[in-house]
Design an enzyme around this catalytic site. Structure first.
Site, PDB file in Angstrom:
ATOM      1  N   SER A 123      15.972 -33.024 -38.507  1.00 45.70           N
ATOM      2  CA  SER A 123      17.308 -33.262 -37.929  1.00 45.70           C
ATOM      3  C   SER A 123      17.501 -34.755 -37.663  1.00 45.70           C
ATOM      4  O   SER A 123      18.592 -35.301 -37.870  1.00 45.70           O
ATOM      5  CB  SER A 123      17.462 -32.504 -36.608  1.00 45.70           C
ATOM      6  OG  SER A 123      17.845 -31.188 -36.866  1.00 45.70           O
ATOM      7  N   ASN A 161      13.882 -17.445 -40.400  1.00 48.46           N
ATOM      8  CA  ASN A 161      13.728 -18.681 -41.167  1.00 48.46           C
ATOM      9  C   ASN A 161      12.360 -19.341 -40.952  1.00 48.46           C
ATOM     10  O   ASN A 161      11.630 -19.616 -41.908  1.00 48.46           O
ATOM     11  CB  ASN A 161      14.883 -19.620 -40.760  1.00 48.46           C
ATOM     12  CG  ASN A 161      14.666 -21.029 -41.258  1.00 48.46           C
ATOM     13  OD1 ASN A 161      13.889 -21.786 -40.683  1.00 48.46           O
ATOM     14  ND2 ASN A 161      15.318 -21.376 -42.337  1.00 48.46           N
ATOM     15  N   LYS A 185      20.242 -29.707 -24.663  1.00 48.99           N
ATOM     16  CA  LYS A 185      20.416 -28.329 -25.145  1.00 48.99           C
ATOM     17  C   LYS A 185      21.758 -27.812 -24.661  1.00 48.99           C
ATOM     18  O   LYS A 185      22.312 -28.316 -23.684  1.00 48.99           O
ATOM     19  CB  LYS A 185      19.306 -27.422 -24.595  1.00 48.99           C
ATOM     20  CG  LYS A 185      19.034 -26.218 -25.459  1.00 48.99           C
ATOM     21  CD  LYS A 185      18.153 -26.569 -26.637  1.00 48.99           C
ATOM     22  CE  LYS A 185      17.911 -25.408 -27.567  1.00 48.99           C
ATOM     23  NZ  LYS A 185      16.870 -25.695 -28.562  1.00 48.99           N
ATOM     24  N   THR A 237      10.896 -26.556 -40.065  1.00 48.04           N
ATOM     25  CA  THR A 237      10.127 -26.103 -38.901  1.00 48.04           C
ATOM     26  C   THR A 237       8.880 -25.348 -39.351  1.00 48.04           C
ATOM     27  O   THR A 237       7.770 -25.610 -38.866  1.00 48.04           O
ATOM     28  CB  THR A 237      11.003 -25.227 -37.985  1.00 48.04           C
ATOM     29  OG1 THR A 237      12.184 -25.968 -37.685  1.00 48.04           O
ATOM     30  CG2 THR A 237      10.295 -24.879 -36.705  1.00 48.04           C
ATOM     31  N   LYS A 269       9.294 -32.611 -26.839  1.00 47.47           N
ATOM     32  CA  LYS A 269       9.097 -32.427 -28.285  1.00 47.47           C
ATOM     33  C   LYS A 269       9.494 -33.697 -29.055  1.00 47.47           C
ATOM     34  O   LYS A 269       8.779 -34.136 -29.954  1.00 47.47           O
ATOM     35  CB  LYS A 269       9.940 -31.240 -28.757  1.00 47.47           C
ATOM     36  CG  LYS A 269       9.568 -30.720 -30.122  1.00 47.47           C
ATOM     37  CD  LYS A 269      10.513 -29.629 -30.582  1.00 47.47           C
ATOM     38  CE  LYS A 269      10.470 -28.423 -29.668  1.00 47.47           C
ATOM     39  NZ  LYS A 269      11.352 -27.333 -30.152  1.00 47.47           N
TER      40      LYS A 269
HETATM   41  P1  NAD Z   1      15.911 -16.499 -36.929  1.00 43.03           P
HETATM   42  O1  NAD Z   1      17.103 -15.952 -36.234  1.00 43.03           O
HETATM   43  O2  NAD Z   1      16.000 -16.895 -38.363  1.00 43.03           O
HETATM   44  O3  NAD Z   1      14.704 -15.440 -36.836  1.00 43.03           O
HETATM   45  C1  NAD Z   1      14.316 -14.803 -35.681  1.00 43.03           C
HETATM   46  C2  NAD Z   1      13.418 -13.631 -36.089  1.00 43.03           C
HETATM   47  O4  NAD Z   1      12.861 -13.033 -34.943  1.00 43.03           O
HETATM   48  C3  NAD Z   1      14.139 -12.532 -36.838  1.00 43.03           C
HETATM   49  O5  NAD Z   1      13.305 -12.095 -37.889  1.00 43.03           O
HETATM   50  C4  NAD Z   1      14.271 -11.418 -35.789  1.00 43.03           C
HETATM   51  O6  NAD Z   1      14.334 -10.153 -36.391  1.00 43.03           O
HETATM   52  C5  NAD Z   1      12.986 -11.624 -35.045  1.00 43.03           C
HETATM   53  N1  NAD Z   1      12.976 -11.039 -33.719  1.00 43.03           N
HETATM   54  C6  NAD Z   1      13.956 -11.032 -32.780  1.00 43.03           C
HETATM   55  N2  NAD Z   1      13.521 -10.377 -31.687  1.00 43.03           N
HETATM   56  C7  NAD Z   1      12.244  -9.998 -31.938  1.00 43.03           C
HETATM   57  C8  NAD Z   1      11.262  -9.307 -31.209  1.00 43.03           C
HETATM   58  N3  NAD Z   1      11.500  -8.860 -29.971  1.00 43.03           N
HETATM   59  N4  NAD Z   1      10.065  -9.100 -31.792  1.00 43.03           N
HETATM   60  C9  NAD Z   1       9.793  -9.545 -33.025  1.00 43.03           C
HETATM   61  N5  NAD Z   1      10.690 -10.199 -33.774  1.00 43.03           N
HETATM   62  C10 NAD Z   1      11.893 -10.407 -33.232  1.00 43.03           C
HETATM   63  O7  NAD Z   1      15.413 -17.683 -36.009  1.00 43.03           O
HETATM   64  P2  NAD Z   1      14.482 -18.923 -36.400  1.00 43.03           P
HETATM   65  O8  NAD Z   1      15.344 -20.077 -36.708  1.00 43.03           O
HETATM   66  O9  NAD Z   1      13.450 -18.490 -37.360  1.00 43.03           O
HETATM   67  O10 NAD Z   1      13.813 -19.228 -34.986  1.00 43.03           O
HETATM   68  C11 NAD Z   1      12.694 -18.494 -34.505  1.00 43.03           C
HETATM   69  C12 NAD Z   1      12.151 -19.163 -33.264  1.00 43.03           C
HETATM   70  O11 NAD Z   1      11.778 -20.503 -33.587  1.00 43.03           O
HETATM   71  C13 NAD Z   1      13.114 -19.294 -32.081  1.00 43.03           C
HETATM   72  O12 NAD Z   1      12.356 -19.163 -30.899  1.00 43.03           O
HETATM   73  C14 NAD Z   1      13.629 -20.711 -32.185  1.00 43.03           C
HETATM   74  O13 NAD Z   1      14.051 -21.223 -30.929  1.00 43.03           O
HETATM   75  C15 NAD Z   1      12.370 -21.412 -32.667  1.00 43.03           C
HETATM   76  N6  NAD Z   1      12.652 -22.682 -33.345  1.00 43.03           N
HETATM   77  C16 NAD Z   1      13.433 -22.708 -34.440  1.00 43.03           C
HETATM   78  C17 NAD Z   1      13.663 -23.927 -35.077  1.00 43.03           C
HETATM   79  C18 NAD Z   1      14.475 -23.992 -36.337  1.00 43.03           C
HETATM   80  O14 NAD Z   1      14.513 -25.070 -36.941  1.00 43.03           O
HETATM   81  N7  NAD Z   1      15.083 -22.917 -36.784  1.00 43.03           N
HETATM   82  C19 NAD Z   1      13.107 -25.104 -34.565  1.00 43.03           C
HETATM   83  C20 NAD Z   1      12.293 -25.033 -33.434  1.00 43.03           C
HETATM   84  C21 NAD Z   1      12.072 -23.805 -32.829  1.00 43.03           C
END
Ligand code: NAD
Length: 420
Positions: free
Chosen positions: A349, A218, A103, A187, A91
């Site tokens: 970041s 988020n 990580k 993101t 990435k």
């Molecule tokens: P977050 O904790 O804010 O949100 C996660 C969401 O997923 C929540 O709404 C939760 O209710 C939902 N969820 C959990 N289990 C679920 C399921 N089985 N089915 C449907 N929904 C479900 O997390 P985030 O920061 O939004 O991250 C989401 C994804 O994006 C993750 O895989 C994370 O690794 C990836 N990601 C995040 C970032 C970042 O900057 N936050 C960057 C790259 C990748």
């Protein structure tokens, strides 16, 4: 090596077929550079002490210090941490950041810890990994179930160990501690930019295209909000309990408001007759763009054939398994891969780290302009590689990243580099 990691590194072989690359480069990239496991002994509120297993991996640092989040989850193990660090390596190269991939994680259920216990655990993590991480060595950030508050404790602990404030050791910090403006939506915004700038190629348009988003955290919220503002119809969102679906669409702000007040998607306002569906059904419901933005392994061999979307924008890490990938590619579904689609987060970041190092802070407009200046050309480059080599976009993204990483490894010295 575990199963998840073994599956992930198969991408190396597929990408290498499309490049004239020294086999020594591939041999190096088949293994992580360094891994460290530790047992964190933490004092609990009742006076007892408990051990938590903790991990960190620096996968490859040929292009710069390693970079990647720290995850708190009961299922965390070294196999998962190494896989996520492998993905981070690619990435960072896709976005052309001067970083390698890393990580970390702790096997813990945060819901079972008090705030004080969580703070002691986070500080214990930094003590155990103090010589492994560092602003020029390995730079953590938040991941699942860690946030700005946890990063604040961690940077405080690290600074007290080295004896001076060291904000650049960790990103995703609160703004008051040197965090960057524009990180919160980075993101989701990155994914939105990629989709909008590939729109013509993917035969999408804001007026005609319907979007379903898995997750409403988020990343999911910001992407949905930005797409809705441009006219895309958001027909579905979900959380860990259920999905909300309305073919007439919904306003992500109104849904978020409802979720913030009630803790549920149930009963959230939509434009027509919204209804609650299962998370599994939402993934296979009729739409043009499916945006998995929750967690790994959601589109799998068992449901891939029933995915109705023509485009998948992967905002979660690893939401599609390799077996599902194959089925979707055969069906003609275009997958915009995670290492491109969600690279906006690590890109901002990187901006945070640059600002910390310079001690000079940018405004929101500058952060968003620079993010766009990275995401859009890289998306177009990857699309062109896919078209020119007749490969899917995931392979194209890996080819693009591997070319950059390979050049860095060769410049450090491989047999063929010295042979001329
Ligand atoms: P977050 O904790 O804010 O949100 C996660 C969401 O997923 C929540 O709404 C939760 O209710 C939902 N969820 C959990 N289990 C679920 C399921 N089985 N089915 C449907 N929904 C479900 O997390 P985030 O920061 O939004 O991250 C989401 C994804 O994006 C993750 O895989 C994370 O690794 C990836 N990601 C995040 C970032 C970042 O900057 N936050 C960057 C790259 C990748």
């Amino acid at each position: 090596m575990g199963e998840m990691f073994n599956k992930a590194r198969k991408r190396l072989k597929t990408a290498a077929k499309h490049l004239d690359i020294d086999p020594e480069v591939i041999e190096k990239l088949r293994y992580p550079k360094e891994t460290l496991a530790a047992s964190l002994l933490v004092r609990m509120d009742d006076g007892s002490r408990r051990v938590f297993k903790a991990f960190r991996c620096r996968y490859d640092d040929s292009r710069g210090p390693t970079k990647g989040g720290i995850r708190y989850h009961p299922a965390v193990n070294m196999d998962e941490v190494m896989t996520l660090a492998f993905w981070m390596t690619f990435k960072c190269a896709v976005a052309n950041l001067p970083f390698g991939g890393g990580k970390g994680g702790v096997a813990v259920d945060v819901h079972k810890l008090s705030r004080a216990e969580l703070e002691r655990l986070s500080r214990a993590y930094v003590k155990a990994f103090a010589t492994f991480i560092g602003p020029d060595r390995d730079i953590p950030a938040p991941d699942m179930y860690t946030n700005g508050m946890v990063m604040g404790w961690m940077v405080d602990e690290y600074s007290s160990i080295v004896g001076y404030p060291s904000p650049a050791v960790i990103t995703g910090k609160p703004i008051a501690l040197g965090g960057s403006v524009g990180r919160e939506d980075a993101t989701g915004r990155g994914g939105y930019l990629v989709l909008r700038h590939l729109e013509k190629e993917l035969r999408l348009s804001p007026e005609r295209s319907r979007v379903i988003v898995q997750g409403f955290g988020n990343v999911a919220f910001w992407c949905a909000k930005l797409l809705a503002a441009d006219g895309y119809r958001i027909c579905g969102v979900s959380d860990s309990r259920a999905g909300l679906y309305d073919p007439d669409g919904m306003d992500p702000d109104a849904v978020l408001d409802h979720k913030a007040k009630t803790g549920r998607l149930d009963g959230a306002p939509t434009k027509g007759k919204g209804r609650i569906v299962s998370n599994a059904d939402l993934l296979t419901t009729e739409c043009d763009v499916l945006v998995p933005a929750a967690m790994e392994n959601q589109i799998v061999e068992e449901n891939a054939d029933r995915v109705a979307a023509s485009v998948i924008l992967e905002l979660a890490n690893g939401p599609t398994t390799p077996a599902a990938d194959e089925i979707l590619n055969k069906k003609g579904v275009t997958i915009i891969p995670d290492i491109l689609a969600n690279a906006g987060g690590v890109t901002v970041s990187y901006f945070e780290w640059v600002q910390n190092k310079a001690g000079f802070y940018w405004g929101l407009e500058e952060v968003q302009r620079r993010l766009k200046d990275i995401m859009v050309p890289e998306a177009l480059r990857i699309y062109a590689i896919g078209r020119d080599r007749a490969v899917d976009l995931r392979t194209a993204a890996y080819v693009h990243a591997l070319d950059r990483i390979g050049k860095a490894i060769a410049a450090h010295g491989t047999k063929s580099f010295f042979a001329g």
